[in-house]
Design a protein around this motif. Structure first.
Motif, mmCIF file in Angstrom:
data_model
loop_
_atom_site.group_PDB
_atom_site.id
_atom_site.type_symbol
_atom_site.label_atom_id
_atom_site.label_comp_id
_atom_site.label_asym_id
_atom_site.label_seq_id
_atom_site.Cartn_x
_atom_site.Cartn_y
_atom_site.Cartn_z
ATOM 1 N N ILE A 151 93.336 -9.958 105.088
ATOM 2 C CA ILE A 151 93.095 -8.639 104.495
ATOM 3 C C ILE A 151 91.740 -8.135 104.997
ATOM 4 O O ILE A 151 90.700 -8.748 104.735
ATOM 5 N N LEU A 152 91.773 -7.034 105.728
ATOM 6 C CA LEU A 152 90.532 -6.519 106.316
ATOM 7 C C LEU A 152 89.769 -5.668 105.312
ATOM 8 O O LEU A 152 88.547 -5.680 105.282
ATOM 9 N N ALA A 283 96.000 4.606 93.377
ATOM 10 C CA ALA A 283 96.525 4.202 94.688
ATOM 11 C C ALA A 283 95.657 3.074 95.220
ATOM 12 O O ALA A 283 94.447 3.041 94.978
ATOM 13 N N VAL A 284 96.287 2.155 95.920
ATOM 14 C CA VAL A 284 95.529 1.066 96.536
ATOM 15 C C VAL A 284 95.880 1.035 98.020
ATOM 16 O O VAL A 284 97.056 0.956 98.393
ATOM 17 N N TYR A 285 94.848 1.147 98.823
ATOM 18 C CA TYR A 285 94.979 1.221 100.281
ATOM 19 C C TYR A 285 94.515 -0.117 100.830
ATOM 20 O O TYR A 285 93.358 -0.516 100.622
ATOM 21 N N ASP A 292 98.435 -3.555 109.569
ATOM 22 C CA ASP A 292 97.619 -2.341 109.640
ATOM 23 C C ASP A 292 97.516 -1.706 108.246
ATOM 24 O O ASP A 292 97.513 -2.424 107.263
ATOM 25 N N ALA A 293 97.517 -0.397 108.163
ATOM 26 C CA ALA A 293 97.227 0.248 106.878
ATOM 27 C C ALA A 293 98.482 0.372 106.008
ATOM 28 O O ALA A 293 99.555 0.701 106.503
ATOM 29 N N LEU A 436 87.212 4.854 106.147
ATOM 30 C CA LEU A 436 88.405 4.025 105.963
ATOM 31 C C LEU A 436 89.154 3.880 107.265
ATOM 32 O O LEU A 436 89.231 4.832 108.051
ATOM 33 N N ILE A 437 89.694 2.681 107.469
ATOM 34 C CA ILE A 437 90.525 2.470 108.651
ATOM 35 C C ILE A 437 91.789 3.294 108.439
ATOM 36 O O ILE A 437 92.441 3.175 107.412
#
Ligand SMILES: NC(=O)c1ccc[n+]([C@@H]2O[C@H](COP(=O)([O-])OP(=O)(O)OC[C@H]3O[C@@H](n4cnc5c(N)ncnc54)[C@H](OP(=O)(O)O)[C@@H]3O)[C@@H](O)[C@H]2O)c1
Length: 438
Positions: A151-152, A283-285, A292-293, A436-437
């Motif tokens: 998890i980045l 929301a959880v990003y 990836d995202a 944010l990525i």
């Protein structure tokens, strides 16, 4: 057909939501489990209190032993809240060999070692989906769908009260106090809103998210937590003009073997998905190294969404019991021998971009003096914005600077220096910017 017997503590908002779902969706649950889930017993502080749901067929008392000492109870559900009585209930249940489902983020964050430690020791499943972002199945995503991922970064809008307030301030240009009062009238904010608006609730949820993401148990007190009460309509308007929206974000990442875990108001690019999350929604990003995202969105609180997460956990654990499995997935994703103590990065050691708003007298050379101080502290300016000029030379004006990536301790040192200068007419505002990525 087999029956799974539930013993539930707490018949408040979430408890009554669970009663409703088990009753209304009983047939669907039976068809998906091949077993009946029966709420056999409930323990609550005031057993005779009137409830919003019928408790027919449920043995209600105020004595915890009726559930904890009953060998027929298969799963214990804790919906009491707080960290004292709830901790006793959860630990006693696990000592008795019963799997637990809880929505209690305060307990899981502040007593992580006791609660997760016991679940590991007893090799018992622990259902905690409802503790973060209510009805959004984000913990299951982290533990199962994203099981192979490094998890980045995690960035969450996980407190509906704060998101409602900031959304309203943004759409109406209203002041924090006015929107808070309205949120209280509408039932979106507690009478004592401290826990939500100062960010503590988000910090509890962040602790659970980073612990699951990184197989650790960060001390809750090490999580940096800053609320939204100092955000002004002016900051929201200026942020908007510079292409940003202000959100309360819970941010988690692993940087060089240390965990960044921080909750604070954050400038997010206006075209980012998280900026489109309005009102009481959460929301959880999450970004992983292969996937990836990803983003999960939904209702973060309320009887029905939170109850849905609790019943989902009950069903998950029921499936394990029905198939004869004792343990579940490791409670914090990793095997016990792979849990690690990871230090939390102190906030002054983070690197970020910053929105800095200064209130200054409109004199020649002011900007040069401020940027010299910033430059001397290794901070370079990305952009500058002066929204207005003064009508009168003694009226202060606002100056907004956006920095490039800088070390927070250097930014704080600069602000201390600038604050003492003769042209400064008020306390500077600092808001972090999260790149944010995408
Ligand atoms: N509300 C939400 O939307 C939401 C969302 C996510 C997570 N959660 C979490 O879910 C949990 C429950 O929240 P809630 O909103 O349902 O709280 P709540 O409405 O205040 O209900 C708490 C319940 O616990 C009972 N209780 C208090 N002390 C007890 C004790 N020592 N033993 C047994 N029962 C006791 C109360 O009894 P009486 O009713 O008999 O007085 C009440 O029924 C909390 O951990 C909360 O953080 C809530």
């Amino acid at each position: 057909m087999r029956t799974i017997n539930i013993g539930m503590f707490g018949l408040g908002v979430v408890g009554c939501g669970v009663v409703n779902i088990l009753r209304n969706n009983g047939d669907l649950i039976r068809s998906r489990l091949g077993a009946d889930v029966v709420l056999a017993k409930a323990v609550t502080a005031h057993p005779r209190k009137a409830r919003s749901v019928s408790l027919d067929g449920i043995a209600v008392s105020d004595n915890p032993d009726t559930i904890l000492d009953d060998p027929r109870i298969d799963i214990v559900v804790e919906l009491v809240g707080g960290t004292k009585a709830a901790k006793d209930i959860v630990l006693r249940a696990m000592d008795a060999g019963k799997p637990v489902v809880t929505a209690n983020k305060a307990l899981l964050a502040e007593e992580a070692r006791a609660v997760f430690g016991k679940a590991y020791e007893k090799n018992l499943p622990l259902g905690l989906e409802a503790s973060v972002a209510g009805g959004i199945p984000i913990l299951r995503s982290l533990k199962e769908g994203l099981a192979s991922e490094h998890i980045l970064e995690i960035s969450g809008i996980v407190n509906g009260t704060c998101n409602y307030i900031l959304s309203k301030m943004t759409s109406e240009g209203a002041a924090f106090d006015d929107v808070l009062a309205e949120a209280q009238r509408l039932g979106y904010a507690e009478t004592d809103p401290t826990f939500d608006v100062q960010g503590f609730d988000s910090a509890h949820k962040l602790a659970i998210l980073v612990n699951l993401a990184y197989g650790t148990m960060v001390p809750y007190k090490d999580i940096y937590c800053e609320g939204i009460s100092h955000i002004t309509p002016m900051d929201i308007a200026y942020a908007d003009q510079m292409g940003y929206v202000i959100k309360l974000l819970a941010i988690g990442k692993l940087v060089d073997g240390r965990v960044e875990a921080r909750v604070h108001p954050t400038l997010v690019a206006a075209d980012h998905l998280l900026s489109q999350v309005h009102g009481v929604f959460n929301a959880v990003y999450i970004t992983g190294d292969n996937v990836d995202a990803t983003m999960s969105y939904g209702r973060g609180a309320g009887a029905a969404p939170t109850g849905s997460a609790v019943v989902g956990d009950i069903m998950d654990i029921s499936r394990r019991l029905l198939s004869g499995q004792k343990g579940g997935l490791p409670p914090l994703s990793v095997m016990a021998d792979r849990l690690r103590d990871l230090p939390v990065v102190p906030i002054h050691d983070i690197d970020s971009e910053y929105y800095l708003r200064f209130q200054v007298l409109d004199r020649v050379g002011v900007l040069a003096r401020m940027t010299t101080v910033l430059g001397n502290n290794n901070i370079s300016i990305q952009s500058m914005f002066q929204p207005s000029t003064a009508d009168h030379p003694s009226d202060p004006v606002q100056v907004v600077l956006i920095t490039h990536n800088a070390r927070e301790r250097n930014v704080l040192k600069s602000l201390e220096e600038i604050k003492t200068m003769d042209f400064v007419a008020g306390s500077p505002q600092l808001i972090r910017i999260e790149k944010l990525i995408d």
